[in-house]
Design an enzyme around this catalytic site. Structure first.
Site, PDB file in Angstrom:
ATOM      1  N   SER A   1      42.961 -16.345  22.353  1.00  0.00           N
ATOM      2  CA  SER A   1      43.846 -16.035  21.227  1.00  0.00           C
ATOM      3  C   SER A   1      42.600 -15.620  20.434  1.00  0.00           C
ATOM      4  CB  SER A   1      44.554 -18.035  20.884  1.00  0.00           C
ATOM      5  OG  SER A   1      45.681 -17.456  19.733  1.00  0.00           O
TER       6      SER A   1
ATOM      7  N   ASP B   1      54.348 -15.222  26.159  1.00  0.00           N
ATOM      8  CA  ASP B   1      53.946 -15.949  25.208  1.00  0.00           C
ATOM      9  C   ASP B   1      53.904 -14.149  24.641  1.00  0.00           C
ATOM     10  OD1 ASP B   1      51.301 -15.934  23.499  1.00  0.00           O
ATOM     11  OD2 ASP B   1      49.706 -15.846  24.951  1.00  0.00           O
TER      12      ASP B   1
ATOM     13  N   HIS C   1      52.079 -19.699  24.859  1.00  0.00           N
ATOM     14  CA  HIS C   1      50.763 -19.698  24.773  1.00  0.00           C
ATOM     15  C   HIS C   1      49.707 -20.563  24.572  1.00  0.00           C
ATOM     16  CE1 HIS C   1      47.953 -16.788  22.635  1.00  0.00           C
ATOM     17  NE2 HIS C   1      47.252 -18.303  21.598  1.00  0.00           N
TER      18      HIS C   1
END
Length: 224
Positions: free
Chosen positions: A135, A190, A203
């Site tokens: 991320s 995602d 995610h």
């Protein structure tokens, strides 16, 4: 920008509120309880050094979703006594708002990660460096590697990204770094990988990719 920030806060709040994905039982007690690993800064040099940057709001310096599982899987592949795992802490706070900055993270976070690569190179000149980011952490590692000197960058044998926030901007690679040495994991659904800041359930699923990612990094180390 106000609308973007509002969307970012509401979307990424899901990450902060989500329950952690179950992790492999053989992870170290430190990684499970604290989400941190400081093998480079506090320990002896190892053959391989993994530098990892966690996602936004994750605990410790390794997080929970993929950092500790990746460390554990890499140690299983290469030997626990051969691998040092180091999370990115310091000025990298993993805050939500930093995702909306031009580099999808802040300069302090990038500088902290860059210094760890440099420390690995100087403290342990014979170590082979690999890296990973999840991320916002993927943006941290992406930008840090770009800023490394040619000498240090040459020691970085492989990089893995999960939910790569700069996947669209950087075309699934790290600019001015060998594309074959980068592997990006983007789960179906995602939307972060599509250049948005919208966090979906997909995610949070990257724990399952730890074995494949570790195999990729191990192959790069072994072929170097």
């Amino acid at each position: 920008m106000v609308m973007l920030r509002s969307l970012l806060v509401s979307a990424l709040a899901a990450l902060a509120a989500a329950s952690p994905i179950a992790e492999p039982a053989d992870q170290s007690l430190e990684a499970r309880q604290l989400g941190s690993s400081n093998d480079l800064t506090n320990g002896a040099c190892k053959d391989v050094t993994l530098i990892f940057a966690r996602g936004s709001t994750e605990m410790g310096n390794m997080g929970t979703v993929i950092g500790p599982p990746l460390c554990s899987a890499l140690k299983s592949k290469l030997g626990a006594d051969k691998v040092a795992c180091q999370g990115v802490g310091g000025l990298y706070t993993g805050g939500l708002m930093q995702n909306a900055l031009p580099q999808n993270t802040d300069p302090g976070a990038i500088s902290t990660a860059k210094s760890l690569f440099e420390q690995a190179s100087t403290k342990c000149p014979n170590t082979q460096i690999v890296a990973g980011g999840y991320s916002q952490g993927s943006a941290v590692i992406d930008n840090a590697v770009q800023q490394l000197s040619a000498e240090v960058k040459d020691k970085v044998k492989g990089v893995v990204f999960f939910g790569f926030t700069r996947n669209l901007q950087d075309k699934g690679q790290i600019p001015n770094y060998p594309k074959d040495n980068v592997k990006v994991f983007c789960a179906m659904g995602d939307l972060v990988c599509d250049g948005t800041l919208i966090v979906t359930a997909a995610h949070l699923t990257y724990t399952i990719n730890a074995p494949e990612a570790a195999s990729f990094l191990a192959s790069k180390v072994q072929s170097a």
